[in-house]
Design a protein around this motif. Structure first.
Motif, PDB file in Angstrom:
ATOM      1  N   ARG A  82       0.845  -1.188   0.000  1.00  0.00           N
ATOM      2  CA  ARG A  82       0.000   0.000   0.000  1.00  0.00           C
ATOM      3  C   ARG A  82       0.881   1.239   0.000  1.00  0.00           C
ATOM      4  NH1 ARG A  82      -1.321  -4.233   2.323  1.00  0.00           N
ATOM      5  NH2 ARG A  82      -0.596  -3.716   4.378  1.00  0.00           N
ATOM      6  N   PRO A  83       0.657   2.144  -0.951  1.00  0.00           N
ATOM      7  CA  PRO A  83       1.516   3.327  -1.058  1.00  0.00           C
ATOM      8  C   PRO A  83       1.076   4.470  -0.145  1.00  0.00           C
ATOM      9  CG  PRO A  83      -0.033   3.294  -2.871  1.00  0.00           C
ATOM     10  CD  PRO A  83      -0.278   2.038  -2.076  1.00  0.00           C
ATOM     11  N   VAL A  84       2.068   5.217   0.295  1.00  0.00           N
ATOM     12  CA  VAL A  84       1.878   6.458   1.049  1.00  0.00           C
ATOM     13  C   VAL A  84       2.762   7.501   0.375  1.00  0.00           C
ATOM     14  CG1 VAL A  84       2.425   7.614   3.241  1.00  0.00           C
ATOM     15  CG2 VAL A  84       1.308   5.370   3.260  1.00  0.00           C
ATOM     16  N   ALA A  85       2.255   8.716   0.248  1.00  0.00           N
ATOM     17  CA  ALA A  85       3.052   9.805  -0.327  1.00  0.00           C
ATOM     18  C   ALA A  85       3.582  10.700   0.787  1.00  0.00           C
ATOM     19  CB  ALA A  85       2.212  10.621  -1.299  1.00  0.00           C
ATOM     20  N   PHE A  86       4.870  10.922   0.776  1.00  0.00           N
ATOM     21  CA  PHE A  86       5.538  11.874   1.662  1.00  0.00           C
ATOM     22  C   PHE A  86       5.772  13.101   0.784  1.00  0.00           C
ATOM     23  CE2 PHE A  86       9.227  13.690   3.852  1.00  0.00           C
ATOM     24  CZ  PHE A  86       8.950  13.464   5.190  1.00  0.00           C
ATOM     25  N   LEU A  87       4.801  14.005   0.803  1.00  0.00           N
ATOM     26  CA  LEU A  87       4.804  15.126  -0.135  1.00  0.00           C
ATOM     27  C   LEU A  87       5.778  16.212   0.316  1.00  0.00           C
ATOM     28  CD1 LEU A  87       0.954  15.340  -0.650  1.00  0.00           C
ATOM     29  CD2 LEU A  87       2.631  14.289  -2.170  1.00  0.00           C
ATOM     30  N   PRO A  88       6.608  16.708  -0.593  1.00  0.00           N
ATOM     31  CA  PRO A  88       7.566  17.750  -0.199  1.00  0.00           C
ATOM     32  C   PRO A  88       6.823  19.029   0.185  1.00  0.00           C
ATOM     33  CG  PRO A  88       7.594  17.438  -2.575  1.00  0.00           C
ATOM     34  CD  PRO A  88       6.701  16.378  -2.014  1.00  0.00           C
ATOM     35  N   PRO A  89       7.344  19.737   1.198  1.00  0.00           N
ATOM     36  CA  PRO A  89       6.715  21.000   1.588  1.00  0.00           C
ATOM     37  C   PRO A  89       7.045  22.097   0.582  1.00  0.00           C
ATOM     38  CG  PRO A  89       8.743  20.723   2.793  1.00  0.00           C
ATOM     39  CD  PRO A  89       8.546  19.461   1.982  1.00  0.00           C
ATOM     40  N   SER A  90       6.402  23.222   0.734  1.00  0.00           N
ATOM     41  CA  SER A  90       6.794  24.389  -0.055  1.00  0.00           C
ATOM     42  C   SER A  90       8.243  24.715   0.279  1.00  0.00           C
ATOM     43  CB  SER A  90       5.903  25.583   0.280  1.00  0.00           C
ATOM     44  OG  SER A  90       4.593  25.336  -0.164  1.00  0.00           O
ATOM     45  N   ILE A  91       8.967  25.149  -0.712  1.00  0.00           N
ATOM     46  CA  ILE A  91      10.390  25.427  -0.557  1.00  0.00           C
ATOM     47  C   ILE A  91      10.634  26.932  -0.560  1.00  0.00           C
ATOM     48  CG2 ILE A  91      11.064  23.242  -1.614  1.00  0.00           C
ATOM     49  CD1 ILE A  91      11.545  24.828  -4.230  1.00  0.00           C
ATOM     50  N   ARG A  92      11.848  27.303  -0.150  1.00  0.00           N
ATOM     51  CA  ARG A  92      12.292  28.684  -0.372  1.00  0.00           C
ATOM     52  C   ARG A  92      12.918  28.691  -1.752  1.00  0.00           C
ATOM     53  NH1 ARG A  92      13.897  28.208   4.948  1.00  0.00           N
ATOM     54  NH2 ARG A  92      16.074  27.911   4.438  1.00  0.00           N
ATOM     55  N   GLU A  93      12.371  29.489  -2.622  1.00  0.00           N
ATOM     56  CA  GLU A  93      12.851  29.524  -3.997  1.00  0.00           C
ATOM     57  C   GLU A  93      14.205  30.222  -4.029  1.00  0.00           C
ATOM     58  OE1 GLU A  93       9.610  31.317  -6.122  1.00  0.00           O
ATOM     59  OE2 GLU A  93       8.377  29.522  -5.904  1.00  0.00           O
ATOM     60  N   VAL A  94      15.220  29.473  -4.420  1.00  0.00           N
ATOM     61  CA  VAL A  94      16.601  29.954  -4.433  1.00  0.00           C
ATOM     62  C   VAL A  94      17.150  29.800  -5.844  1.00  0.00           C
ATOM     63  CG1 VAL A  94      18.918  29.583  -3.509  1.00  0.00           C
ATOM     64  CG2 VAL A  94      16.923  29.269  -2.020  1.00  0.00           C
TER      65      VAL A  94
END
Length: 176
Positions: A96-108
């Motif tokens: 069974r899959p789970v997604a560890f979604l990346p958070p919003s980033i600081r755009e660099v």
């Protein structure tokens, strides 16, 4: 025994031994967590390895892909990313899959490489969320505070991982 695989990019590759032990503790004594993630991987790397890893009879697979796919120096087209995620999921068999979604980033802006943007990352995050279902997706950004990213603006701090572990354990437990 419950066998959980962490599979993806550096968001999971940086999940260190103490974090793994804490996740195992949160999930219960009959759980073992295996970290099969690597910094720099994109969804094509995952798709290339999924068939082999999928034969290992996982209970749950936690996926983290998208942050590298949307990087300007890789720029995996969104339709290709969608196809890669489908390949990964089909190779996992009954896991069974789970997604560890990346958070919003600081755009660099990285001179000579360009800049990842949150707008682009949102599109990749949406594909992964849709592929596994919103109920099986950990919205990491909802669990970290404003200073929850490393100086590079992308990676989670150790404190952020500690805050995320109970939430991740709840999502994984619901999938077992």
């Amino acid at each position: 025994m419950t066998r959980v695989m962490l599979f993806g990019d550096s968001m999971l590759a940086r999940f260190t031994k103490p974090h793994i032990h804490r996740l195992e503790h949160e999930l219960g004594l009959d759980t073992t967590v295996f970290n099969c993630a690597a910094g720099g991987w994109d969804s094509a790397d995952g798709a290339a390895r999924a068939a082999h890893l999928g034969r290992l009879n996982w209970s749950v697979v936690v996926l983290s892909f998208g942050a590298n796919d949307c990087a300007p120096w890789k720029r995996v087209p969104l339709d290709r990313f969608t196809s890669n995620i489908a390949t990964i999921l089909s190779a996992l068999g009954s896991a069974r899959p789970v997604a560890f979604l990346p958070p919003s980033i600081r755009e660099v802006d990285r001179p000579g490489l360009g800049m990842r943007t949150n707008d682009e990352l949102d599109a990749y995050r949406d594909v992964l969320r849709a592929a596994v279902g919103p109920e099986a997706s950990l919205e990491t950004g909802a669990h970290i505070d404003a200073d929850g990213l490393e100086a590079d603006g992308l990676h989670l701090t150790s404190a952020s991982y500690r805050r995320l572990i109970p939430a991740l354990a709840r999502v994984v437990s619901a999938r077992v």
